[in-house]
Enzyme design. Sequence first.
Site, mmCIF file in Angstrom:
data_model
loop_
_atom_site.group_PDB
_atom_site.id
_atom_site.type_symbol
_atom_site.label_atom_id
_atom_site.label_comp_id
_atom_site.label_asym_id
_atom_site.label_seq_id
_atom_site.Cartn_x
_atom_site.Cartn_y
_atom_site.Cartn_z
ATOM 1 N N LYS A 195 0.883 -1.204 0.037
ATOM 2 C CA LYS A 195 -0.139 -0.265 -0.174
ATOM 3 C C LYS A 195 1.016 1.303 -0.058
ATOM 4 O O LYS A 195 1.697 1.300 0.815
ATOM 5 C CB LYS A 195 -0.934 -0.011 1.204
ATOM 6 C CG LYS A 195 -1.657 1.103 1.504
ATOM 7 C CD LYS A 195 -2.834 1.137 2.638
ATOM 8 C CE LYS A 195 -3.568 2.411 2.528
ATOM 9 N NZ LYS A 195 -4.487 2.276 3.701
ATOM 10 N N ARG A 205 -10.433 10.033 2.203
ATOM 11 C CA ARG A 205 -10.214 10.717 3.516
ATOM 12 C C ARG A 205 -11.481 11.822 3.553
ATOM 13 O O ARG A 205 -11.794 11.850 4.720
ATOM 14 C CB ARG A 205 -8.739 11.178 3.453
ATOM 15 C CG ARG A 205 -7.991 10.187 3.618
ATOM 16 C CD ARG A 205 -6.454 10.691 3.790
ATOM 17 N NE ARG A 205 -5.607 9.548 3.631
ATOM 18 C CZ ARG A 205 -4.375 9.793 3.386
ATOM 19 N NH1 ARG A 205 -3.695 10.871 3.262
ATOM 20 N NH2 ARG A 205 -3.538 8.710 3.343
ATOM 21 N N LYS A 217 1.503 9.938 5.861
ATOM 22 C CA LYS A 217 1.586 8.466 6.229
ATOM 23 C C LYS A 217 2.959 7.878 5.688
ATOM 24 O O LYS A 217 2.737 6.526 5.610
ATOM 25 C CB LYS A 217 0.293 7.661 5.762
ATOM 26 C CG LYS A 217 -0.890 8.295 6.332
ATOM 27 C CD LYS A 217 -2.333 7.308 6.004
ATOM 28 C CE LYS A 217 -3.442 7.833 6.798
ATOM 29 N NZ LYS A 217 -4.743 7.043 6.740
ATOM 30 N N GLU A 233 7.490 -6.844 0.962
ATOM 31 C CA GLU A 233 6.283 -6.816 1.708
ATOM 32 C C GLU A 233 5.251 -8.131 1.423
ATOM 33 O O GLU A 233 4.731 -8.720 2.346
ATOM 34 C CB GLU A 233 5.476 -5.729 1.630
ATOM 35 C CG GLU A 233 6.004 -4.240 2.273
ATOM 36 C CD GLU A 233 5.950 -4.212 3.574
ATOM 37 O OE1 GLU A 233 5.361 -5.134 4.227
ATOM 38 O OE2 GLU A 233 6.288 -3.163 4.122
ATOM 39 N N LYS A 248 -2.215 -1.516 -3.794
ATOM 40 C CA LYS A 248 -3.024 -0.276 -3.813
ATOM 41 C C LYS A 248 -2.221 1.067 -3.822
ATOM 42 O O LYS A 248 -1.183 1.006 -3.151
ATOM 43 C CB LYS A 248 -3.909 -0.213 -2.426
ATOM 44 C CG LYS A 248 -4.750 0.589 -2.042
ATOM 45 C CD LYS A 248 -5.376 0.454 -0.700
ATOM 46 C CE LYS A 248 -5.904 1.795 -0.310
ATOM 47 N NZ LYS A 248 -6.308 1.710 0.949
ATOM 48 N N SER A 274 -10.423 5.725 -4.428
ATOM 49 C CA SER A 274 -11.276 6.858 -4.754
ATOM 50 C C SER A 274 -10.693 7.903 -5.593
ATOM 51 O O SER A 274 -11.342 8.238 -6.544
ATOM 52 C CB SER A 274 -11.443 7.428 -3.330
ATOM 53 O OG SER A 274 -10.166 7.984 -2.793
ATOM 54 N N TYR A 313 -15.016 1.041 -7.038
ATOM 55 C CA TYR A 313 -16.419 1.981 -6.796
ATOM 56 C C TYR A 313 -17.281 1.707 -7.735
ATOM 57 O O TYR A 313 -18.444 2.375 -7.986
ATOM 58 C CB TYR A 313 -15.945 3.322 -6.429
ATOM 59 C CG TYR A 313 -15.101 3.303 -5.039
ATOM 60 C CD1 TYR A 313 -15.712 3.351 -3.921
ATOM 61 C CD2 TYR A 313 -13.847 3.595 -5.127
ATOM 62 C CE1 TYR A 313 -15.095 3.513 -2.742
ATOM 63 C CE2 TYR A 313 -13.010 3.631 -3.920
ATOM 64 C CZ TYR A 313 -13.622 3.646 -2.975
ATOM 65 O OH TYR A 313 -12.885 3.614 -1.544
HETATM 66 C C1 PBG Z 1 -7.442 3.215 5.726
HETATM 67 C C2 PBG Z 1 -7.712 3.282 4.269
HETATM 68 C C3 PBG Z 1 -7.573 4.392 3.035
HETATM 69 C C4 PBG Z 1 -8.062 3.662 2.047
HETATM 70 C C5 PBG Z 1 -8.595 2.406 2.415
HETATM 71 N N1 PBG Z 1 -8.282 2.119 3.599
HETATM 72 C C6 PBG Z 1 -7.001 5.543 3.224
HETATM 73 C C7 PBG Z 1 -5.641 5.667 3.886
HETATM 74 O O1 PBG Z 1 -4.758 4.889 3.979
HETATM 75 O O2 PBG Z 1 -5.395 7.137 3.896
HETATM 76 C C8 PBG Z 1 -8.288 4.290 0.847
HETATM 77 C C9 PBG Z 1 -9.221 3.739 -0.206
HETATM 78 C C10 PBG Z 1 -9.565 4.677 -1.211
HETATM 79 O O3 PBG Z 1 -8.864 5.903 -1.380
HETATM 80 O O4 PBG Z 1 -10.383 4.543 -2.023
HETATM 81 N N2 PBG Z 1 -6.134 2.644 6.348
#
Ligand code: PBG
Length: 323
Positions: A195, A205, A217, A233, A248, A274, A313
């Site tokens: 990720k 968010r 992050k 990983e 992701k 998203s 989505y």
């Molecule tokens: C939370 C999480 C996130 C997403 C899925 N789980 C956001 C982040 O890590 O800040 C993002 C999913 C998306 O953007 O559609 N840990």
Amino acid sequence: MKIVQRPRRLRRTHSIREAVAETQCSVSQLVYPLFVQELGQDDAIGSMPGVTRWSEKSLPKVLENCLELGVRSVIFFPKIPDSQKDSLAQEALNPNGFVPRLIRESKKRFPELTLFSDIALDPFSSDGHDGIVREGKIWNDETVEILAKMAVLHAEAGVDFVAPSDMMDGRVGAIRSALDAKGFTDTGILSYAAKYASCFYGPFRDALDSAPRAGDKKTYQMDPRNVEEALREVRLDLEEGADFVMVKPAGAYLDVIRRVKEISSVPVAAYQVSGEYSMIQLGAKNGLFALEKAMEESVHAIRRAGADLIFTYFALDLARKWK
Ligand code: PBG
């Protein structure tokens, strides 16, 4: 021209193109992410055209609709009111909390659904981070302890797969042992193995009001410039017992999906996040391309790269199109 090879022969008619298509994608490979809130009505999410944050009471209708369209896999993302957030994300461990209840009730009503649940602290943390923050640092081992308990709570509620999205070290192994110790040997783990620290989570968010209150992050999510690290990983998560490994975001990381697919002994998931979704929606709204074509092309590309399971989505829109 005197040429023997004419690849265009295989593209001449629709039927021929269908016959030789190398990539197939079906509704059964899609996972539909659902935003749900305990308080209030159904709210449109401004940054994600066409996506709703559902109220708890609308959820059964939404799930029914998913099943009718053949979408059998969903993942819940809860919007937690600020009043329930604190620096220890304690609400994440409330056995009567919103998420365990959603899982329990959805499973009871729709046993044929495959439920995934996101395991991370950010929706519950007043700091908006996936782990515990102190002295400006995200504490790995302390966080993993909480995540393992959270996973057990979701397993008790009946979730099929917990999906740790926090990127702490050692969490897949810790979650596996915690689940096994409580007898949940059939509850699986979909690890968000690779990720990335991506700007494409912006609209998500916004949807959950879960942006970090300070900092970013980058000390836990991966650097977008790296792919060897993603493989490391993945190898660790496989050793620790992951049943799926995920990459992701998806669209800007197709090479990572391919590399992961080449080494993974378990199915590979990819998350069209998203920001990817909203770029396509807004591009189409602005007349740059046709929405249906763009959503299908983007998902086929993710599948072609090697994803076995795709979080998107667009799941319901695609299901309607492919029906
Ligand atoms: C939370 C999480 C996130 C997403 C899925 N789980 C956001 C982040 O890590 O800040 C993002 C999913 C998306 O953007 O559609 N840990």
